[in-house]
Motif scaffolding. Structure first.
Motif, PDB file in Angstrom:
ATOM      1  N   LYS A  65       0.838  -1.196   0.000  1.00 32.12           N
ATOM      2  CA  LYS A  65       0.000   0.000   0.000  1.00 32.12           C
ATOM      3  C   LYS A  65       0.869   1.241   0.000  1.00 32.12           C
ATOM      4  CE  LYS A  65      -3.052  -0.743   3.385  1.00 32.12           C
ATOM      5  NZ  LYS A  65      -4.093  -0.471   4.386  1.00 32.12           N
ATOM      6  N   ALA A  66       0.639   2.100  -0.992  1.00 33.49           N
ATOM      7  CA  ALA A  66       1.345   3.374  -1.071  1.00 33.49           C
ATOM      8  C   ALA A  66       0.438   4.301  -1.876  1.00 33.49           C
ATOM      9  CB  ALA A  66       2.697   3.200  -1.759  1.00 33.49           C
ATOM     10  N   VAL A  90      13.223   1.368  -4.047  1.00 35.52           N
ATOM     11  CA  VAL A  90      12.691   2.439  -4.888  1.00 35.52           C
ATOM     12  C   VAL A  90      13.606   2.500  -6.104  1.00 35.52           C
ATOM     13  CG1 VAL A  90      12.053   4.866  -5.032  1.00 35.52           C
ATOM     14  CG2 VAL A  90      11.944   3.679  -2.832  1.00 35.52           C
ATOM     15  N   GLU A  91      13.077   2.017  -7.234  1.00 35.34           N
ATOM     16  CA  GLU A  91      13.917   1.779  -8.410  1.00 35.34           C
ATOM     17  C   GLU A  91      14.734   2.994  -8.840  1.00 35.34           C
ATOM     18  OE1 GLU A  91      11.757   0.062 -11.645  1.00 35.34           O
ATOM     19  OE2 GLU A  91      13.585  -0.683 -12.569  1.00 35.34           O
ATOM     20  N   ASP A  92      14.105   4.162  -8.881  1.00 31.03           N
ATOM     21  CA  ASP A  92      14.795   5.329  -9.433  1.00 31.03           C
ATOM     22  C   ASP A  92      15.465   6.221  -8.394  1.00 31.03           C
ATOM     23  OD1 ASP A  92      14.186   4.561 -12.010  1.00 31.03           O
ATOM     24  OD2 ASP A  92      12.227   5.528 -11.960  1.00 31.03           O
ATOM     25  N   ASN A  93      15.618   5.734  -7.174  1.00 26.68           N
ATOM     26  CA  ASN A  93      16.392   6.500  -6.192  1.00 26.68           C
ATOM     27  C   ASN A  93      17.892   6.284  -6.453  1.00 26.68           C
ATOM     28  OD1 ASN A  93      14.330   7.678  -4.771  1.00 26.68           O
ATOM     29  ND2 ASN A  93      14.702   6.573  -2.868  1.00 26.68           N
ATOM     30  N   PRO A  94      18.723   7.232  -5.985  1.00 29.29           N
ATOM     31  CA  PRO A  94      20.170   7.080  -6.189  1.00 29.29           C
ATOM     32  C   PRO A  94      20.684   5.746  -5.619  1.00 29.29           C
ATOM     33  CG  PRO A  94      19.666   9.268  -5.344  1.00 29.29           C
ATOM     34  CD  PRO A  94      18.379   8.508  -5.320  1.00 29.29           C
ATOM     35  N   THR A  95      20.168   5.352  -4.450  1.00 33.02           N
ATOM     36  CA  THR A  95      20.420   3.999  -3.937  1.00 33.02           C
ATOM     37  C   THR A  95      19.046   3.384  -3.681  1.00 33.02           C
ATOM     38  OG1 THR A  95      20.618   4.873  -1.687  1.00 33.02           O
ATOM     39  CG2 THR A  95      22.663   4.524  -2.882  1.00 33.02           C
ATOM     40  N   SER A 145       8.555   6.793  -9.409  1.00 29.59           N
ATOM     41  CA  SER A 145       9.275   5.531  -9.519  1.00 29.59           C
ATOM     42  C   SER A 145       8.385   4.365  -9.111  1.00 29.59           C
ATOM     43  CB  SER A 145      10.514   5.574  -8.613  1.00 29.59           C
ATOM     44  OG  SER A 145      11.117   4.306  -8.510  1.00 29.59           O
ATOM     45  N   LYS A 146       8.873   3.181  -9.441  1.00 30.20           N
ATOM     46  CA  LYS A 146       8.224   1.981  -8.939  1.00 30.20           C
ATOM     47  C   LYS A 146       8.794   1.663  -7.569  1.00 30.20           C
ATOM     48  CE  LYS A 146       7.150  -0.299 -13.244  1.00 30.20           C
ATOM     49  NZ  LYS A 146       7.847  -0.895 -14.378  1.00 30.20           N
ATOM     50  N   ILE A 147       7.906   1.267  -6.663  1.00 29.56           N
ATOM     51  CA  ILE A 147       8.348   0.746  -5.369  1.00 29.56           C
ATOM     52  C   ILE A 147       8.173  -0.767  -5.432  1.00 29.56           C
ATOM     53  CG2 ILE A 147       7.891   0.672  -2.886  1.00 29.56           C
ATOM     54  CD1 ILE A 147       6.741   3.394  -3.008  1.00 29.56           C
ATOM     55  N   THR A 148       9.166  -1.494  -4.997  1.00 29.33           N
ATOM     56  CA  THR A 148       9.052  -2.946  -4.963  1.00 29.33           C
ATOM     57  C   THR A 148       9.231  -3.437  -3.534  1.00 29.33           C
ATOM     58  OG1 THR A 148      10.015  -3.072  -7.170  1.00 29.33           O
ATOM     59  CG2 THR A 148       9.935  -5.121  -5.913  1.00 29.33           C
ATOM     60  N   ALA A 149       8.299  -4.255  -3.092  1.00 31.90           N
ATOM     61  CA  ALA A 149       8.429  -4.909  -1.792  1.00 31.90           C
ATOM     62  C   ALA A 149       8.812  -6.349  -2.060  1.00 31.90           C
ATOM     63  CB  ALA A 149       7.111  -4.843  -1.025  1.00 31.90           C
ATOM     64  N   VAL A 150       9.891  -6.800  -1.445  1.00 34.85           N
ATOM     65  CA  VAL A 150      10.313  -8.192  -1.611  1.00 34.85           C
ATOM     66  C   VAL A 150      10.199  -8.898  -0.265  1.00 34.85           C
ATOM     67  CG1 VAL A 150      12.159  -9.760  -2.301  1.00 34.85           C
ATOM     68  CG2 VAL A 150      11.913  -7.552  -3.445  1.00 34.85           C
ATOM     69  N   ILE A 151       9.520 -10.018  -0.292  1.00 28.38           N
ATOM     70  CA  ILE A 151       9.357 -10.806   0.931  1.00 28.38           C
ATOM     71  C   ILE A 151      10.116 -12.109   0.784  1.00 28.38           C
ATOM     72  CG2 ILE A 151       7.683 -12.199   2.233  1.00 28.38           C
ATOM     73  CD1 ILE A 151       5.820  -9.924   2.219  1.00 28.38           C
ATOM     74  N   LYS A 152      10.867 -12.424   1.839  1.00 34.43           N
ATOM     75  CA  LYS A 152      11.518 -13.733   1.894  1.00 34.43           C
ATOM     76  C   LYS A 152      10.691 -14.583   2.838  1.00 34.43           C
ATOM     77  CE  LYS A 152      16.008 -15.845   2.656  1.00 34.43           C
ATOM     78  NZ  LYS A 152      17.384 -15.621   3.118  1.00 34.43           N
ATOM     79  N   ALA A 153      10.166 -15.681   2.316  1.00 39.43           N
ATOM     80  CA  ALA A 153       9.332 -16.564   3.131  1.00 39.43           C
ATOM     81  C   ALA A 153       9.726 -18.003   2.852  1.00 39.43           C
ATOM     82  CB  ALA A 153       7.858 -16.359   2.803  1.00 39.43           C
ATOM     83  N   VAL A 187       4.789  -4.858  -6.755  1.00 37.73           N
ATOM     84  CA  VAL A 187       5.294  -3.597  -7.283  1.00 37.73           C
ATOM     85  C   VAL A 187       4.154  -2.588  -7.359  1.00 37.73           C
ATOM     86  CG1 VAL A 187       6.382  -2.495  -9.281  1.00 37.73           C
ATOM     87  CG2 VAL A 187       7.026  -4.814  -8.656  1.00 37.73           C
ATOM     88  N   LYS A 188       4.476  -1.332  -7.071  1.00 37.79           N
ATOM     89  CA  LYS A 188       3.493  -0.270  -7.259  1.00 37.79           C
ATOM     90  C   LYS A 188       4.212   0.990  -7.709  1.00 37.79           C
ATOM     91  CE  LYS A 188       0.049   2.503  -4.819  1.00 37.79           C
ATOM     92  NZ  LYS A 188      -1.009   2.562  -5.817  1.00 37.79           N
ATOM     93  N   GLU A 189       3.638   1.669  -8.703  1.00 35.53           N
ATOM     94  CA  GLU A 189       4.241   2.926  -9.131  1.00 35.53           C
ATOM     95  C   GLU A 189       3.638   4.089  -8.349  1.00 35.53           C
ATOM     96  OE1 GLU A 189       5.791   4.300 -13.200  1.00 35.53           O
ATOM     97  OE2 GLU A 189       3.819   5.224 -13.043  1.00 35.53           O
ATOM     98  N   VAL A 190       4.509   4.966  -7.880  1.00 31.62           N
ATOM     99  CA  VAL A 190       4.065   6.154  -7.162  1.00 31.62           C
ATOM    100  C   VAL A 190       4.555   7.381  -7.925  1.00 31.62           C
ATOM    101  CG1 VAL A 190       4.232   7.469  -5.004  1.00 31.62           C
ATOM    102  CG2 VAL A 190       4.115   4.967  -4.931  1.00 31.62           C
ATOM    103  N   LYS A 191       3.599   8.251  -8.259  1.00 29.88           N
ATOM    104  CA  LYS A 191       3.964   9.497  -8.944  1.00 29.88           C
ATOM    105  C   LYS A 191       4.353  10.526  -7.891  1.00 29.88           C
ATOM    106  CE  LYS A 191       1.641   9.503 -13.365  1.00 29.88           C
ATOM    107  NZ  LYS A 191       1.367   8.061 -13.456  1.00 29.88           N
ATOM    108  N   VAL A 192       5.502  11.167  -8.107  1.00 23.95           N
ATOM    109  CA  VAL A 192       5.990  12.132  -7.134  1.00 23.95           C
ATOM    110  C   VAL A 192       5.946  13.525  -7.738  1.00 23.95           C
ATOM    111  CG1 VAL A 192       8.009  12.858  -5.807  1.00 23.95           C
ATOM    112  CG2 VAL A 192       7.447  10.439  -5.986  1.00 23.95           C
TER     113      VAL A 192
END
Lengths: 105, 152
Positions: free
Chosen positions: B64-65, B93-98, B124-132, B140-145
Protein backbone atom coordinates in the motif's frame (compact mmCIF):
# COMPACT_ATOMS: atom_id res chain seq x y z
CA UNK A 1 20.30 7.78 30.89
CA UNK A 2 20.86 10.07 27.96
CA UNK A 3 17.96 11.79 26.32
CA UNK A 4 16.31 9.33 23.95
CA UNK A 5 15.48 9.81 20.30
CA UNK A 6 12.83 7.08 20.02
CA UNK A 7 9.19 7.74 20.75
CA UNK A 8 7.20 4.58 21.23
CA UNK A 9 3.52 3.79 21.48
CA UNK A 10 3.21 0.14 22.37
CA UNK A 11 -0.28 -1.08 23.07
CA UNK A 12 -1.26 -4.48 24.38
CA UNK A 13 -4.15 -5.88 22.33
CA UNK A 14 -5.01 -9.21 23.89
CA UNK A 15 -2.48 -11.79 22.73
CA UNK A 16 -0.58 -9.31 20.60
CA UNK A 17 1.20 -6.02 21.08
CA UNK A 18 1.05 -3.26 18.51
CA UNK A 19 4.10 -1.03 18.35
CA UNK A 20 4.32 2.33 16.62
CA UNK A 21 7.55 4.19 16.89
CA UNK A 22 9.31 7.21 15.56
CA UNK A 23 12.99 8.02 15.82
CA UNK A 24 13.88 11.67 15.92
CA UNK A 25 16.64 11.66 13.36
CA UNK A 26 17.61 13.87 10.42
CA UNK A 27 18.50 10.95 8.07
CA UNK A 28 20.86 13.21 6.14
CA UNK A 29 21.34 11.71 2.68
CA UNK A 30 24.81 12.96 1.90
CA UNK A 31 23.47 14.42 -1.34
CA UNK A 32 22.40 17.85 -0.20
CA UNK A 33 24.67 20.83 -0.52
CA UNK A 34 25.07 23.56 2.04
CA UNK A 35 23.47 26.58 0.38
CA UNK A 36 26.04 29.07 1.64
CA UNK A 37 29.30 27.13 1.30
CA UNK A 38 28.31 24.86 -1.60
CA UNK A 39 29.85 21.92 0.23
CA UNK A 40 28.12 18.57 0.41
CA UNK A 41 26.57 17.85 3.78
CA UNK A 42 27.90 14.46 4.91
CA UNK A 43 25.47 11.57 5.30
CA UNK A 44 24.19 10.93 8.81
CA UNK A 45 21.55 8.28 9.20
CA UNK A 46 20.26 5.45 11.31
CA UNK A 47 21.48 2.10 10.02
CA UNK A 48 20.10 -0.45 12.42
CA UNK A 49 17.22 -0.64 14.81
CA UNK A 50 15.99 -3.54 16.87
CA UNK A 51 13.29 -4.14 19.43
CA UNK A 52 13.69 -6.76 22.13
CA UNK A 53 10.88 -8.04 24.35
CA UNK A 54 11.58 -10.46 27.20
CA UNK A 55 15.03 -11.27 25.84
CA UNK A 56 13.80 -12.00 22.32
CA UNK A 57 14.15 -9.84 19.22
CA UNK A 58 10.65 -9.07 17.94
CA UNK A 59 11.57 -6.61 15.19
CA UNK A 60 14.71 -5.46 13.46
CA UNK A 61 15.39 -3.13 10.57
CA UNK A 62 18.47 -2.35 8.51
CA UNK A 63 18.02 0.91 6.66
CA UNK A 64 19.65 3.63 4.66
CA UNK A 65 18.99 7.16 3.45
CA UNK A 66 15.85 6.44 1.39
CA UNK A 67 14.05 6.19 4.71
CA UNK A 68 12.38 9.51 5.55
CA UNK A 69 13.64 11.96 8.14
CA UNK A 70 12.32 10.95 11.56
CA UNK A 71 11.86 7.30 10.58
CA UNK A 72 8.52 5.76 11.49
CA UNK A 73 7.81 2.07 11.86
CA UNK A 74 4.84 0.06 13.00
CA UNK A 75 4.55 -3.65 13.61
CA UNK A 76 2.67 -6.18 15.72
CA UNK A 77 4.09 -9.11 17.64
CA UNK A 78 2.67 -12.05 19.53
CA UNK A 79 3.07 -11.65 23.30
CA UNK A 80 3.66 -8.70 25.55
CA UNK A 81 1.49 -7.35 28.33
CA UNK A 82 0.73 -4.02 29.90
CA UNK A 83 3.61 -2.77 32.01
CA UNK A 84 6.26 -4.93 30.36
CA UNK A 85 9.33 -3.37 28.82
CA UNK A 86 10.66 -3.12 25.28
CA UNK A 87 14.35 -2.49 24.71
CA UNK A 88 14.97 -0.48 21.57
CA UNK A 89 18.52 -0.35 20.26
CA UNK A 90 19.73 1.77 17.37
CA UNK A 91 22.95 2.45 15.57
CA UNK A 92 23.98 5.30 13.27
CA UNK A 93 26.30 5.13 10.27
CA UNK A 94 28.78 7.01 12.46
CA UNK A 95 28.89 4.05 14.84
CA UNK A 96 27.02 5.89 17.55
CA UNK A 97 24.52 3.63 19.25
CA UNK A 98 22.20 3.48 22.23
CA UNK A 99 19.49 1.41 23.84
CA UNK A 100 16.27 2.94 25.08
CA UNK A 101 13.46 1.50 27.15
CA UNK A 102 9.72 1.81 26.55
CA UNK A 103 6.76 0.39 28.43
CA UNK A 104 3.84 -1.46 26.88
CA UNK A 105 0.55 0.22 27.72
CA UNK B 1 12.78 21.04 14.87
CA UNK B 2 14.57 20.66 18.13
CA UNK B 3 16.71 17.73 16.92
CA UNK B 4 19.34 19.09 16.92
CA UNK B 5 22.46 20.59 16.95
CA UNK B 6 23.17 19.17 20.35
CA UNK B 7 22.57 15.58 19.41
CA UNK B 8 24.39 15.92 16.13
CA UNK B 9 27.44 17.34 17.84
CA UNK B 10 27.19 14.64 20.46
CA UNK B 11 26.98 12.05 17.70
CA UNK B 12 30.14 13.29 16.10
CA UNK B 13 31.93 13.53 19.42
CA UNK B 14 31.00 10.05 20.62
CA UNK B 15 31.29 8.19 17.34
CA UNK B 16 35.06 8.28 17.39
CA UNK B 17 35.16 6.82 20.85
CA UNK B 18 32.67 4.08 20.02
CA UNK B 19 34.50 3.05 16.88
CA UNK B 20 37.62 2.62 18.96
CA UNK B 21 35.75 0.38 21.34
CA UNK B 22 34.37 -1.98 18.74
CA UNK B 23 33.53 -4.42 21.49
CA UNK B 24 30.94 -2.09 22.86
CA UNK B 25 28.98 -1.58 19.67
CA UNK B 26 26.33 -4.25 19.94
CA UNK B 27 25.35 -6.39 17.01
CA UNK B 28 21.77 -5.35 16.93
CA UNK B 29 20.07 -7.11 14.09
CA UNK B 30 20.39 -10.76 13.30
CA UNK B 31 21.47 -10.02 9.75
CA UNK B 32 24.14 -7.38 9.66
CA UNK B 33 23.80 -4.16 7.66
CA UNK B 34 24.64 -5.22 4.11
CA UNK B 35 26.92 -2.49 2.84
CA UNK B 36 27.09 -3.69 -0.78
CA UNK B 37 23.31 -3.89 -1.05
CA UNK B 38 22.61 -0.53 0.58
CA UNK B 39 25.25 1.25 -1.51
CA UNK B 40 24.24 -0.37 -4.83
CA UNK B 41 23.12 2.17 -7.41
CA UNK B 42 20.78 -0.09 -9.34
CA UNK B 43 17.95 -2.19 -8.07
CA UNK B 44 19.03 -5.48 -9.63
CA UNK B 45 22.42 -5.34 -7.93
CA UNK B 46 20.88 -4.31 -4.61
CA UNK B 47 18.42 -7.23 -4.69
CA UNK B 48 21.10 -9.71 -5.70
CA UNK B 49 23.45 -8.54 -2.94
CA UNK B 50 20.78 -8.47 -0.25
CA UNK B 51 18.70 -11.50 -1.10
CA UNK B 52 20.81 -13.51 -3.50
CA UNK B 53 18.17 -13.93 -6.15
CA UNK B 54 15.25 -12.59 -8.13
CA UNK B 55 11.78 -12.59 -6.60
CA UNK B 56 8.64 -14.01 -8.22
CA UNK B 57 5.59 -11.72 -8.38
CA UNK B 58 3.04 -12.75 -5.76
CA UNK B 59 -0.61 -11.85 -5.27
CA UNK B 60 -0.21 -12.68 -1.59
CA UNK B 61 1.65 -9.45 -0.90
CA UNK B 62 -0.29 -6.26 -0.37
CA UNK B 63 1.81 -3.15 -1.00
CA UNK B 64 0.00 0.00 0.00
CA UNK B 65 1.34 3.37 -1.07
CA UNK B 66 -0.28 6.50 -2.47
CA UNK B 67 -0.85 6.73 -6.28
CA UNK B 68 0.44 10.27 -6.16
CA UNK B 69 2.78 11.58 -3.49
CA UNK B 70 2.83 15.34 -3.31
CA UNK B 71 5.92 15.27 -1.14
CA UNK B 72 8.55 12.73 -2.10
CA UNK B 73 10.32 13.25 1.21
CA UNK B 74 7.61 11.40 3.10
CA UNK B 75 5.83 8.59 1.28
CA UNK B 76 3.88 6.27 3.59
CA UNK B 77 4.20 2.60 2.71
CA UNK B 78 2.52 -0.44 4.25
CA UNK B 79 3.39 -4.01 3.33
CA UNK B 80 1.41 -6.99 4.51
CA UNK B 81 1.24 -10.57 3.38
CA UNK B 82 -0.70 -13.76 3.85
CA UNK B 83 2.37 -15.86 3.00
CA UNK B 84 3.49 -18.12 5.81
CA UNK B 85 6.97 -18.14 7.27
CA UNK B 86 7.84 -14.57 6.35
CA UNK B 87 11.43 -13.86 7.41
CA UNK B 88 12.08 -10.47 5.92
CA UNK B 89 10.44 -7.62 4.02
CA UNK B 90 12.61 -5.28 1.96
CA UNK B 91 11.64 -2.10 0.15
CA UNK B 92 13.27 -0.84 -3.04
CA UNK B 93 12.69 2.44 -4.89
CA UNK B 94 13.92 1.78 -8.41
CA UNK B 95 14.79 5.33 -9.43
CA UNK B 96 16.39 6.50 -6.19
CA UNK B 97 20.17 7.08 -6.19
CA UNK B 98 20.42 4.00 -3.94
CA UNK B 99 17.27 1.88 -4.44
CA UNK B 100 17.37 -0.23 -1.26
CA UNK B 101 15.56 1.70 1.46
CA UNK B 102 15.02 -0.71 4.29
CA UNK B 103 15.14 -4.38 5.20
CA UNK B 104 12.82 -5.55 7.97
CA UNK B 105 13.75 -8.75 9.77
CA UNK B 106 10.70 -10.43 11.21
CA UNK B 107 11.18 -13.24 13.69
CA UNK B 108 8.46 -15.89 14.17
CA UNK B 109 5.59 -14.34 16.14
CA UNK B 110 5.84 -10.95 14.47
CA UNK B 111 3.11 -10.27 11.90
CA UNK B 112 3.99 -9.81 8.24
CA UNK B 113 2.46 -6.36 8.35
CA UNK B 114 4.68 -3.30 8.68
CA UNK B 115 4.41 0.40 7.92
CA UNK B 116 7.07 3.00 7.36
CA UNK B 117 7.77 6.19 5.44
CA UNK B 118 10.30 6.49 2.66
CA UNK B 119 11.89 9.12 0.41
CA UNK B 120 11.47 9.19 -3.33
CA UNK B 121 13.58 11.40 -5.57
CA UNK B 122 11.09 11.22 -8.42
CA UNK B 123 8.26 9.15 -9.82
CA UNK B 124 9.28 5.53 -9.52
CA UNK B 125 8.22 1.98 -8.94
CA UNK B 126 8.35 0.75 -5.37
CA UNK B 127 9.05 -2.95 -4.96
CA UNK B 128 8.43 -4.91 -1.79
CA UNK B 129 10.31 -8.19 -1.61
CA UNK B 130 9.36 -10.81 0.93
CA UNK B 131 11.52 -13.73 1.89
CA UNK B 132 9.33 -16.56 3.13
CA UNK B 133 10.48 -20.10 3.79
CA UNK B 134 13.66 -19.35 1.87
CA UNK B 135 11.85 -18.16 -1.29
CA UNK B 136 11.56 -14.64 -2.68
CA UNK B 137 8.30 -12.95 -3.65
CA UNK B 138 7.55 -9.41 -4.76
CA UNK B 139 4.86 -6.81 -5.32
CA UNK B 140 5.29 -3.60 -7.28
CA UNK B 141 3.49 -0.27 -7.26
CA UNK B 142 4.24 2.93 -9.13
CA UNK B 143 4.06 6.15 -7.16
CA UNK B 144 3.96 9.50 -8.94
CA UNK B 145 5.99 12.13 -7.13
CA UNK B 146 5.20 15.82 -7.52
CA UNK B 147 8.12 17.18 -5.46
CA UNK B 148 11.21 15.02 -5.04
CA UNK B 149 12.53 14.25 -1.61
CA UNK B 150 16.19 13.46 -2.06
CA UNK B 151 17.96 16.60 -3.17
CA UNK B 152 18.43 20.02 -1.60
Amino acid sequence: MAEGIIKVKAKSMGEKTQVKMMAKHIMETGQRKDKTTGETIPALYLQELSVVHAGKVVFAANMSTPVSKNPYFSFTFLGGAEGEELLISWKENTGKSATEVAKIR
Amino acid sequence: MSMTRRSVIKAIATSGALLGLGVLSPRLAFAAWNEKAFRAKDQGTAMQELLGGEPQPSAEILLKAPDIAENGAVVPVTVSSTLSGVESISLFVEDNPTPLAVEFLLPPGTDADISTRIRMGKTSKITAVIKAEGKLYSAVKEVKVTIGGCGG
